[in-house]
Motif scaffolding. Structure first.
Motif, PDB file in Angstrom:
ATOM      1  N   GLU A  50       1.987   6.369 -10.806  1.00 19.38           N
ATOM      2  CA  GLU A  50       2.268   7.195  -8.873  1.00 19.38           C
ATOM      3  C   GLU A  50       3.733   6.314  -8.567  1.00 19.38           C
ATOM      4  OE1 GLU A  50       0.313   6.849  -4.484  1.00 19.38           O
ATOM      5  OE2 GLU A  50      -1.232   5.667  -6.089  1.00 19.38           O
ATOM      6  N   ASN A 104      -2.280  -1.145  -5.886  1.00 15.73           N
ATOM      7  CA  ASN A 104      -2.817  -0.422  -5.066  1.00 15.73           C
ATOM      8  C   ASN A 104      -1.893   0.534  -5.940  1.00 15.73           C
ATOM      9  OD1 ASN A 104      -4.625  -1.712  -2.855  1.00 15.73           O
ATOM     10  ND2 ASN A 104      -2.488  -2.813  -2.546  1.00 15.73           N
ATOM     11  N   ILE A 105      -1.042   0.694  -6.452  1.00 15.05           N
ATOM     12  CA  ILE A 105      -0.179   2.134  -6.729  1.00 15.05           C
ATOM     13  C   ILE A 105      -0.327   1.564  -8.692  1.00 15.05           C
ATOM     14  CG2 ILE A 105       2.066   3.317  -6.251  1.00 15.05           C
ATOM     15  CD1 ILE A 105       2.866   1.700  -4.020  1.00 15.05           C
ATOM     16  N   LEU A 156       6.941   7.803  -7.190  1.00 12.38           N
ATOM     17  CA  LEU A 156       7.748   7.613  -5.608  1.00 12.38           C
ATOM     18  C   LEU A 156       8.649   6.875  -5.943  1.00 12.38           C
ATOM     19  CD1 LEU A 156       4.643   5.747  -4.433  1.00 12.38           C
ATOM     20  CD2 LEU A 156       5.589   7.589  -3.271  1.00 12.38           C
ATOM     21  N   VAL A 174       5.055   1.664   1.040  1.00 13.63           N
ATOM     22  CA  VAL A 174       6.299   2.755   0.897  1.00 13.63           C
ATOM     23  C   VAL A 174       6.496   3.243   1.583  1.00 13.63           C
ATOM     24  CG1 VAL A 174       6.669   3.755  -1.399  1.00 13.63           C
ATOM     25  CG2 VAL A 174       5.106   1.749  -1.840  1.00 13.63           C
ATOM     26  N   TRP A 175       5.509   5.058   1.850  1.00 11.68           N
ATOM     27  CA  TRP A 175       6.405   5.552   3.034  1.00 11.68           C
ATOM     28  C   TRP A 175       6.446   4.903   4.694  1.00 11.68           C
ATOM     29  CZ3 TRP A 175       6.328  10.041   0.764  1.00 11.68           C
ATOM     30  CH2 TRP A 175       6.333  10.797   0.412  1.00 11.68           C
ATOM     31  N   THR A 209       1.395  -1.247  -0.132  1.00 10.19           N
ATOM     32  CA  THR A 209       0.249   0.131  -0.427  1.00 10.19           C
ATOM     33  C   THR A 209       0.443   1.285  -0.318  1.00 10.19           C
ATOM     34  OG1 THR A 209       0.312   0.429   2.400  1.00 10.19           O
ATOM     35  CG2 THR A 209      -1.791  -1.166   1.268  1.00 10.19           C
ATOM     36  N   ARG A 210       0.900   2.031  -0.474  1.00  9.38           N
ATOM     37  CA  ARG A 210       1.658   3.472   0.153  1.00  9.38           C
ATOM     38  C   ARG A 210       1.565   3.474   1.579  1.00  9.38           C
ATOM     39  NH1 ARG A 210      -3.921   4.617  -2.301  1.00  9.38           N
ATOM     40  NH2 ARG A 210      -3.245   5.398  -4.940  1.00  9.38           N
ATOM     41  N   TYR A 211       1.063   3.264   2.639  1.00  7.62           N
ATOM     42  CA  TYR A 211       1.397   3.290   3.117  1.00  7.62           C
ATOM     43  C   TYR A 211       2.793   2.376   3.729  1.00  7.62           C
ATOM     44  CZ  TYR A 211       2.131   2.799   8.778  1.00  7.62           C
ATOM     45  OH  TYR A 211       2.314   2.684  10.234  1.00  7.62           O
TER      46      TYR A 211
END
Length: 514
Positions: free
Chosen positions: A448, A443-444, A452, A376-377, A372-374
């Motif tokens: 995007e 999810n990405i 990233l 990756v962050w 998820t983006r979370y």
């Protein structure tokens, strides 16, 4: 006695890739030595070693081939050869290697062609269906299988009795029982370096690691005990890790120091440091024998055996660069990809390495299928931590479903990879090409993920150079002087050499017909 020709194709590298190591063919040299010990004659056609500064643009100028092209390779194959073996380690190289094999078959129509390597092991039935010129595919380790195949050339109908082989026989594709791993790897004869243009590599400092002079490749262990879902190792090597005796490894190094005036050794092991006692003993033996050379572990390593004692021994014995491979900063993703790495332990190993004076690099992958983006962050925040802690370099790639890996198989079963084609194989170059991002993450999106990836690089290097601006000055100085201290130095200089060859006075060809 048979005469076997082993072919190492040219190195194919994405034009915008940050990597492009040009290395001696240690795999073929090992195969050749086993064949020689069995009483056969061997010729190695090393396309890269024969022309390491000849570069040709292929596939609409997207790929750069370094070395001899297919027609030049065919001309170097002895007319009296009894078997031709072609190596294909990387799936992204298959579209051109298939053309090479077809050209070889056109010239040597009566000579059987055998292939081996990681790509072949991952997709042997596909290779036989996709290329009618191939008769035999060797799976996994090749020494024992190849010798047995050669011994049966006079009676090819018995080839189905050779374990570890996928073959074409009577119009059908047959897979024989798997061959067990070679356990007595200390008994495998040393690589037949006299069959390749080794001095070309040594004199021009061509190697996988940082340029530290005359560099020899070395394999001290085989296999990896881990089951990372993005890696093809379990298919190629199984999960059995087998080390050589450290005394014998050092005996081989001493031989190269004396015979070839080697100054550096690059270990090509998948996971060299698994047992602390092995690496400690190896380092202690270097000190006891009072040997002076540098050595490197270009592939990423884990943290299980990396502590302050080990890091200090590495530095004291000439290992100045160390690459860690956590792949992600997300605990959830680590669990999903079966990496089995603890982030806190990784950070402790990093701290020990930096305090010992080692130049450290981290390998990171983003865009795993379920990330998820979370997630990756979390990885981006991890990059800030390691930059703050003093890590010198990082490689951030996007996940690529590599043939032979568990995730590749899962995506195939889910029809996420609907067709295995040349376009798919060429897309694998996106793994190391920052301009060719492809997202396999549900999810990405590709756009995007690309942003990233760029942002993650900017955050890591921005943090590092704000805290340590002298490193940026040192980087520019090394680029101008063509000196290498870090993997980043090497990547930048490889990129310049590949795209601005006149600065290095190298020969370049333009050929976009493929």
């Amino acid at each position: 006695m048979s005469h076997i020709t082993l072919v190492r194709p040219p190195a194919l590298i994405s034009r915008h890739s940050g990597t492009g190591s040009l290395t001696p063919p240690i795999g073929l040299a090992y195969l050749a030595s086993s064949l020689i010990e069995a009483g056969h004659l061997v010729t190695i056609v090393d396309a890269l070693g024969e022309a390491p500064f000849q570069r040709t643009s292929l596939f609409d100028n997207e790929i750069v081939a370094t070395g001899l092209l297919k027609d030049e390779i065919v001309e170097r194959v002895p007319p009296h050869t009894d078997l031709i073996g072609v190596s294909c380690m990387f799936s992204q190289d298959w579209p051109y290697i298939r053309q090479l094999i077809e050209s070889l078959k056109e010239r040597f129509s009566q000579v059987p062609i055998l292939t081996g390597g990681e790509h072949i092991t991952a997709l042997p039935e596909f290779v036989l269906e996709n290329c009618s010129a191939v008769e035999y595919c060797v799976l996994g380790e090749g020494e024992e299988t190849l010798v047995e195949v050669v011994d049966r050339l006079a009676n090819p109908s018995t080839m189905k009795e050779v374990n570890g082989l996928v073959l074409r026989q009577d119009g059908q594709i047959l897979r024989t029982p798997p061959r067990g791993r070679i356990k007595a790897i200390d008994d495998i004869p040393l690589p037949a370096w006299h069959l390749v243009p080794l001095e070309t590599y040594l004199n021009n400092n061509l190697s996988s690691g940082i340029n530290r002079g005359r560099s020899m490749p070395m394999i001290a262990t085989r296999g990896c005990p881990h089951r990372c879902t993005f890696c093809s190792n379990p298919t190629m090597w199984t999960t059995k890790w087998i080390p050589r005796q450290p005394e014998l490894v050092l005996d081989e190094i001493e031989l190269y120091l004396k015979k070839y005036n080697v100054t550096n050794v690059d270990f090509y092991d998948l996971t060299a440091i698994v047992q602390k006692k092995w690496v400690v003993k190896f380092c202690q033996l270097i000190k006891e024998r009072n040997l002076h050379f540098t050595w490197q572990l270009p592939s990423g390593t884990r943290t299980e055996a990396i502590d302050k004692e080990v890091c200090q021994l590495l530095y004291e014995t000439g290992c100045y660069n160390l690459t860690f491979a956590p792949e992600t900063g997300s605990s959830k993703t680590l669990k999903e990809i079966k990496k089995g790495v603890r982030i806190d332990r990784m950070l402790n190993s990093m701290k020990a390495a930096i305090e010992s004076g080692l130049i450290t690099k981290f390998n990171i992958v983003i865009g795993f299928p379920n990330e998820t983006r979370y997630d990756v962050w979390q990885t981006v925040w991890f990059l800030v931590k390691i930059a703050w802690g003093g890590v010198y370099d990082v490689s951030i790639t996007n996940f690529t479903p590599y043939p032979g890996s568990e995730l590749f198989q899962e995506l195939r079963e889910e029809n996420k990879i609907p067709e295995i084609s040349d376009d798919y194989f060429l897309s694998l170059h996106s793994l190391v090409d920052p301009t060719r991002t492809v997202s396999w993450c549900k999810n990405i999106s590709t756009k995007e993920l690309h942003l990233l990836r760029i942002l993650a690089h900017l955050i890591f290097f921005g943090t590092q150079y704000i805290l340590r601006p002298w490193r940026f000055v040192h980087l520019l100085s090394n680029l101008i002087s063509k000196h290498e201290d870090s993997r980043l130095d090497k990547c930048l200089q490889d990129y310049v050499r590949r795209n601005f060859p006149k600065m290095y006075q190298e020969k370049v060809q333009e050929d976009t017909a493929f």
